[in-house]
Motif scaffolding. Structure first.
Motif, PDB file in Angstrom:
ATOM      1  N   VAL A 138       0.893  -1.138  -0.053  1.00  0.00           N
ATOM      2  CA  VAL A 138      -0.087  -0.031  -0.031  1.00  0.00           C
ATOM      3  C   VAL A 138       0.951   1.321   0.043  1.00  0.00           C
ATOM      4  N   PHE A 139       1.850   1.222   0.812  1.00  0.00           N
ATOM      5  CA  PHE A 139       2.479   2.624   1.122  1.00  0.00           C
ATOM      6  C   PHE A 139       3.113   3.317  -0.127  1.00  0.00           C
ATOM      7  N   PHE A 140       3.865   2.517  -0.824  1.00  0.00           N
ATOM      8  CA  PHE A 140       4.558   3.293  -1.968  1.00  0.00           C
ATOM      9  C   PHE A 140       3.671   3.850  -3.171  1.00  0.00           C
ATOM     10  N   GLN A 141       2.526   3.170  -3.091  1.00  0.00           N
ATOM     11  CA  GLN A 141       1.765   3.628  -4.186  1.00  0.00           C
ATOM     12  C   GLN A 141       0.968   4.776  -3.608  1.00  0.00           C
ATOM     13  N   LEU A 142       0.574   4.544  -2.259  1.00  0.00           N
ATOM     14  CA  LEU A 142      -0.432   5.656  -1.621  1.00  0.00           C
ATOM     15  C   LEU A 142       0.583   7.040  -1.544  1.00  0.00           C
ATOM     16  N   VAL A 143       1.811   7.086  -1.257  1.00  0.00           N
ATOM     17  CA  VAL A 143       2.539   8.321  -1.135  1.00  0.00           C
ATOM     18  C   VAL A 143       2.364   9.059  -2.431  1.00  0.00           C
ATOM     19  N   LEU A 144       2.564   8.403  -3.697  1.00  0.00           N
ATOM     20  CA  LEU A 144       2.736   9.010  -4.876  1.00  0.00           C
ATOM     21  C   LEU A 144       1.261   9.449  -5.328  1.00  0.00           C
ATOM     22  N   LEU A 145       0.023   8.861  -4.907  1.00  0.00           N
ATOM     23  CA  LEU A 145      -1.092   9.437  -5.009  1.00  0.00           C
ATOM     24  C   LEU A 145      -1.519  10.574  -4.187  1.00  0.00           C
ATOM     25  N   VAL A 146      -0.982  10.593  -3.007  1.00  0.00           N
ATOM     26  CA  VAL A 146      -1.035  11.747  -2.124  1.00  0.00           C
ATOM     27  C   VAL A 146      -0.424  13.119  -2.688  1.00  0.00           C
ATOM     28  N   THR A 147       0.787  12.796  -3.119  1.00  0.00           N
ATOM     29  CA  THR A 147       1.682  13.713  -3.956  1.00  0.00           C
ATOM     30  C   THR A 147       0.927  14.418  -5.170  1.00  0.00           C
ATOM     31  N   ASP A 148       0.482  13.432  -6.036  1.00  0.00           N
ATOM     32  CA  ASP A 148      -0.188  14.161  -7.114  1.00  0.00           C
ATOM     33  C   ASP A 148      -1.399  14.658  -6.863  1.00  0.00           C
ATOM     34  N   ASP A 149      -2.302  14.402  -5.845  1.00  0.00           N
ATOM     35  CA  ASP A 149      -3.407  14.897  -5.256  1.00  0.00           C
ATOM     36  C   ASP A 149      -2.980  16.453  -4.838  1.00  0.00           C
ATOM     37  N   SER A 150      -1.865  16.657  -3.854  1.00  0.00           N
ATOM     38  CA  SER A 150      -1.631  17.793  -3.501  1.00  0.00           C
ATOM     39  C   SER A 150      -0.989  18.552  -4.606  1.00  0.00           C
ATOM     40  N   LYS A 151      -0.487  18.158  -5.619  1.00  0.00           N
ATOM     41  CA  LYS A 151      -0.048  18.933  -6.712  1.00  0.00           C
ATOM     42  C   LYS A 151      -1.088  19.510  -7.697  1.00  0.00           C
ATOM     43  N   ARG A 152      -2.190  19.064  -7.710  1.00  0.00           N
ATOM     44  CA  ARG A 152      -3.402  19.237  -8.462  1.00  0.00           C
ATOM     45  C   ARG A 152      -4.201  20.401  -7.689  1.00  0.00           C
ATOM     46  N   VAL A 153      -3.726  20.997  -6.483  1.00  0.00           N
ATOM     47  CA  VAL A 153      -4.446  22.102  -5.998  1.00  0.00           C
ATOM     48  C   VAL A 153      -4.192  23.397  -6.619  1.00  0.00           C
ATOM     49  N   PRO A 154      -5.086  23.993  -7.062  1.00  0.00           N
ATOM     50  CA  PRO A 154      -4.869  25.060  -7.919  1.00  0.00           C
ATOM     51  C   PRO A 154      -3.845  26.351  -7.023  1.00  0.00           C
ATOM     52  N   ALA A 155      -3.081  26.719  -8.170  1.00  0.00           N
ATOM     53  CA  ALA A 155      -2.169  27.687  -7.540  1.00  0.00           C
ATOM     54  C   ALA A 155      -2.867  29.016  -6.847  1.00  0.00           C
ATOM     55  N   GLU A 156      -4.114  29.359  -7.439  1.00  0.00           N
ATOM     56  CA  GLU A 156      -4.595  30.376  -6.789  1.00  0.00           C
ATOM     57  C   GLU A 156      -5.120  30.359  -5.472  1.00  0.00           C
ATOM     58  N   TYR A 157      -5.310  29.099  -4.897  1.00  0.00           N
ATOM     59  CA  TYR A 157      -5.773  28.924  -3.478  1.00  0.00           C
ATOM     60  C   TYR A 157      -4.478  28.996  -2.522  1.00  0.00           C
ATOM     61  N   ILE A 158      -3.207  28.796  -3.024  1.00  0.00           N
ATOM     62  CA  ILE A 158      -2.117  28.744  -2.455  1.00  0.00           C
ATOM     63  C   ILE A 158      -1.611  30.256  -2.274  1.00  0.00           C
ATOM     64  N   GLU A 159      -1.690  31.013  -3.518  1.00  0.00           N
ATOM     65  CA  GLU A 159      -1.235  32.393  -3.409  1.00  0.00           C
ATOM     66  C   GLU A 159      -2.216  33.008  -2.534  1.00  0.00           C
ATOM     67  N   SER A 160      -3.564  32.493  -2.589  1.00  0.00           N
ATOM     68  CA  SER A 160      -4.647  33.545  -1.691  1.00  0.00           C
ATOM     69  C   SER A 160      -4.005  33.288  -0.267  1.00  0.00           C
ATOM     70  N   GLY A 161      -3.485  32.025   0.116  1.00  0.00           N
ATOM     71  CA  GLY A 161      -3.142  31.905   1.523  1.00  0.00           C
ATOM     72  C   GLY A 161      -2.214  32.473   1.991  1.00  0.00           C
ATOM     73  N   PHE A 162      -1.007  32.835   0.952  1.00  0.00           N
ATOM     74  CA  PHE A 162      -0.063  33.706   1.503  1.00  0.00           C
ATOM     75  C   PHE A 162      -0.256  35.152   1.486  1.00  0.00           C
ATOM     76  N   THR A 163      -1.229  35.721   0.641  1.00  0.00           N
ATOM     77  CA  THR A 163      -1.633  36.826   0.446  1.00  0.00           C
ATOM     78  C   THR A 163      -2.338  37.345   1.940  1.00  0.00           C
ATOM     79  N   LEU A 164      -3.188  36.381   2.440  1.00  0.00           N
ATOM     80  CA  LEU A 164      -3.616  36.565   3.844  1.00  0.00           C
ATOM     81  C   LEU A 164      -2.604  36.370   5.013  1.00  0.00           C
ATOM     82  N   GLY A 165      -1.513  36.175   4.771  1.00  0.00           N
ATOM     83  CA  GLY A 165      -0.617  36.241   5.716  1.00  0.00           C
ATOM     84  C   GLY A 165      -0.241  34.868   6.429  1.00  0.00           C
ATOM     85  N   ALA A 166      -0.964  33.801   5.727  1.00  0.00           N
ATOM     86  CA  ALA A 166      -0.333  32.472   6.276  1.00  0.00           C
ATOM     87  C   ALA A 166       0.988  32.188   5.980  1.00  0.00           C
TER      88      ALA A 166
END
Length: 258
Positions: A138-166
């Motif tokens: 399970v582990f070695f497949q799952l860690v790559l799936l989690v990585t891919d899921d995280s990479k698909r988060v839109p950059a706008e969400y992340i930029e908004s978080g930094f803009t708000l001071g996070a």
């Protein structure tokens, strides 16, 4: 009239699923009764159902199921606890991904059954080796799936978080993780199914309990109905678990259905 990629009512979905199951059982019954295959190799559904009942009433199958469920969930949760944080770090910090990904890619292509002798040498024939087999599957497949899921988060969400001071850790915790969680839960559901597929391999090695041990022991006496009943038990447990994951997904992420 079939509707292309359109949702159907829940009641219709249940009826179609039941119809498919009945059709499968009917075809199985007809083939078993036709004489094309000897009953020794393909028993009828009623024979398997009777064997299923005997396993519970005469062979203490309930305890074996509980032992197998415990092994699967322990290995699976251990994989999740390590894979989710590591996958998030690999997606957020390219240097972490560059360090771990080649090794993980290499290991995930290795067939787990081929690693069983090595795991026995390392961990012995007790519970540790069985957990290790399930975890490796399970582990070695799952860690790559989690990585891919995280990479698909839109950059706008992340930029908004930094803009708000996070800061970086707050963005990972409060932006990336929640945004990736719906797809992550789906991948957890899929990888849990993979964990169950390795159960037989884990429990045929010097095991004295568990569904895999029961199936492997009955195989030596050519008790085909009981063997099929044991396999069906795994399928039923997997189906119930899968439906539980789907239910949680629908209830927690209701906004995805809009």
């Amino acid at each position: 009239m079939l509707s292309f990629r359109k949702a159907i009512p829940r009641r219709q979905e249940i009826i179609l699923g039941a119809a498919g199951l009945i059709a499968f059982l009917g075809a199985w019954q007809l083939i078993a009764m036709s004489g094309w295959v000897k009953p020794q190799f393909l028993p009828t559904p009623p024979a398997v159902l009777a064997a299923f009942w005997r396993l519970f009433t005469e062979a203490g199958f309930t305890s074996d199921i509980l032992i197998s469920v415990g092994r699967v969930w322990f290995a699976f949760l251990l994989a999740v606890v390590i894979a989710v944080p590591l996958g998030l770090l690999m997606s957020c910090y390219r240097s972490v991904g560059a360090f771990f990904e080649p090794f993980i890619d290499f290991i995930r292509y290795l067939p787990v059954p081929a690693l069983v002798p090595l795991l026995i040498i390392w961990f012995g024939v007790g519970e540790a080796s069985k957990i290790a087999v399930l975890w490796m599957g399970v582990f070695f497949q799952l860690v790559l799936l989690v990585t891919d899921d995280s990479k698909r988060v839109p950059a706008e969400y992340i930029e908004s978080g930094f803009t708000l001071g996070a800061n970086q850790w707050q963005v990972i915790r409060d932006v990336i993780f929640p945004a990736a969680l719906p797809n992550m839960l789906d991948n957890l559901r899929i990888t849990l199914g993979w964990c169950w597929t390795y159960l037989i391999i884990a429990e045929i090695v010097a095991a004295s309990s568990g569904i895999g041990h029961v199936i492997w022991s009955l195989r030596r006496f050519v008790k085909t109905p009981e063997v099929m009943a044991g396999i069906i038990a795994i399928g039923i447990i997997g189906l119930l678990t899968d439906q539980a994951f789907r239910f949680i997904h629908r209830r927690v992420f209701t906004y995805l259905d809009r």
